[in-house]
Design a protein around this motif. Structure first.
Motif, PDB file in Angstrom:
ATOM      1  N   VAL A  48     -40.338  43.035 -11.440  1.00 14.55           N
ATOM      2  CA  VAL A  48     -40.061  43.706 -10.171  1.00 14.55           C
ATOM      3  C   VAL A  48     -41.307  43.789  -9.297  1.00 14.55           C
ATOM      4  O   VAL A  48     -41.230  43.734  -8.070  1.00 14.55           O
ATOM      5  CB  VAL A  48     -39.468  45.112 -10.390  1.00 14.55           C
ATOM      6  N   PRO A  52     -40.488  41.256  -5.851  1.00 18.56           N
ATOM      7  CA  PRO A  52     -39.596  42.337  -5.414  1.00 18.56           C
ATOM      8  C   PRO A  52     -38.386  41.831  -4.649  1.00 18.56           C
ATOM      9  O   PRO A  52     -37.288  42.362  -4.802  1.00 18.56           O
ATOM     10  CB  PRO A  52     -40.499  43.213  -4.541  1.00 18.56           C
ATOM     11  N   CYS A  55     -35.878  40.251  -7.211  1.00 23.38           N
ATOM     12  CA  CYS A  55     -35.272  41.260  -8.084  1.00 23.38           C
ATOM     13  C   CYS A  55     -34.358  42.204  -7.312  1.00 23.38           C
ATOM     14  O   CYS A  55     -33.370  42.702  -7.847  1.00 23.38           O
ATOM     15  CB  CYS A  55     -36.352  42.047  -8.805  1.00 23.38           C
ATOM     16  N   ARG A  90     -33.784  49.266  -6.737  1.00 19.15           N
ATOM     17  CA  ARG A  90     -33.465  48.105  -5.887  1.00 19.15           C
ATOM     18  C   ARG A  90     -33.771  48.395  -4.425  1.00 19.15           C
ATOM     19  O   ARG A  90     -34.290  47.524  -3.711  1.00 19.15           O
ATOM     20  CB  ARG A  90     -31.987  47.741  -6.029  1.00 19.15           C
ATOM     21  N   LEU A  93     -37.432  48.096  -4.009  1.00 16.11           N
ATOM     22  CA  LEU A  93     -37.834  46.690  -4.061  1.00 16.11           C
ATOM     23  C   LEU A  93     -37.556  45.999  -2.734  1.00 16.11           C
ATOM     24  O   LEU A  93     -38.367  45.199  -2.254  1.00 16.11           O
ATOM     25  CB  LEU A  93     -37.087  45.974  -5.189  1.00 16.11           C
TER      26      LEU A  93
END
Length: 307
Positions: A48, A52, A55, A90, A93
């Motif tokens: 991650v 980023p 992912c 998420r 990210l």
């Protein structure tokens, strides 16, 4: 001898009110926590932090497949990094990916080659120092810092333990505290550290500085100080290490990558100096009625030596 050893700090159960790390702090969080994670969790964390954008587009199942782990491992890693769940990770990210795609120049490598020019050495070290400071600031628990400041500001006496490079940081902190009128001692001799720790009582403060968190010569006097009833503080790069068992308050520094030309002691010192400076300034603010005149007096006493 008391058996009331403090519970080891565990980031696996963050306080419900603690905010999730901002996107910019995610990479710093990964670097700081990576050494304390399991191998499978490290794969997830590295994935991650390294990609980023990629992912952020994956479901929890997709990230588990990409890293060769399980969905449960992905969720546990997200929580260890400070996010309530994978969905929150998420989102972070995606935010981090957007920042990276905004045109900012790529990070300069800190690998120093034997034939690098001095200009390159300066640039690489400066970049790594800046990254260490940013990572330490991002990972520093201000609630823990506030508690440590409060204890030190009202302490009858402050003992600071450190060996090697950490011993230099211990000396730096005590010199600052002395200049604002506090009674502070730095101990790099392990025998002297323990014999002084025996004299501590409630209302005193003991501070242990150890990047690894496993330096026996630093842990031992902190344990003794804890058993004597002093308020104890650990400044370490490993928040789950042995030293934290005897610490009322844990102040975490960045865990930077070690290289041939940049041993860990160089980087850890940078993060430790930031933490002790924050601690000192906080104490000076709390005690300004006495700290201000004490600083002025020390400047005046030394002024003739700088002419």
């Amino acid at each position: 001898m008391t058996q009331d050893v403090k519970e080891t700090f565990s980031p696996a159960q963050p306080a419900a009110s603690a905010p999730a790390p901002a996107p910019a702090a995610l990479a710093a969080k990964v670097r700081t926590m990576a050494p304390s994670l399991t191998r499978s969790m490290q794969r997830v964390a590295e994935a991650v932090a390294g990609d980023p954008a990629g992912c952020a587009a994956l479901t929890v199942t997709g990230l588990a497949e990409r890293t060769g782990t399980s969905e449960a491992t992905v969720v546990r890693t997200a929580r260890l990094l400070g996010y309530p769940g994978y969905r929150d990770l998420r989102l972070a990210l995606a935010g981090l990916a957007a920042q990276q795609q905004s045109g900012r120049a790529p990070a300069l490598t800190t690998d120093i080659d034997v034939d690098d020019s001095l200009a390159d050495v300066v640039a690489k070290l400066a970049h790594d120092e800046q990254q260490t400071l940013a990572d330490t600031a991002a990972g520093l628990d201000t609630a823990q810092l506030e508690a440590a400041v409060g204890a030190a500001a009202g302490a009858r006496r402050i003992d600071v333990y450190g060996i090697g490079a950490s011993g230099l940081v211990a000396q730096d902190l005590t010199q600052k505290l002395l200049r604002i009128g506090l009674i502070a001692h730095a101990h790099s001799d392990p025998h002297l550290a323990v014999t002084n720790a025996v004299q501590l009582r409630g209302g005193d403060v003991a501070i242990a500085i150890t990047h690894s968190g496993s330096t026996g010569d630093v842990i031992e006097p902190l344990r003794v100080a804890f058993e004597q009833g002093a308020t104890t503080v650990a400044i370490t790069g490993r928040p789950e290490s042995a030293v934290t068992q005897y610490a009322d308050h844990v102040l975490t520094t960045s865990t930077a990558r070690e290289s041939e030309w940049r041993p860990a002691a160089m980087s850890s010192r940078t993060g430790q100096l930031l933490v002790v400076d924050c601690l000192f300034v906080g104490v000076a603010q709390r005690t300004y009625a006495t700290a201000g005149p004490a600083l002025a007096a020390s400047y005046e006493a030394l002024a003739h030596r700088h002419r």
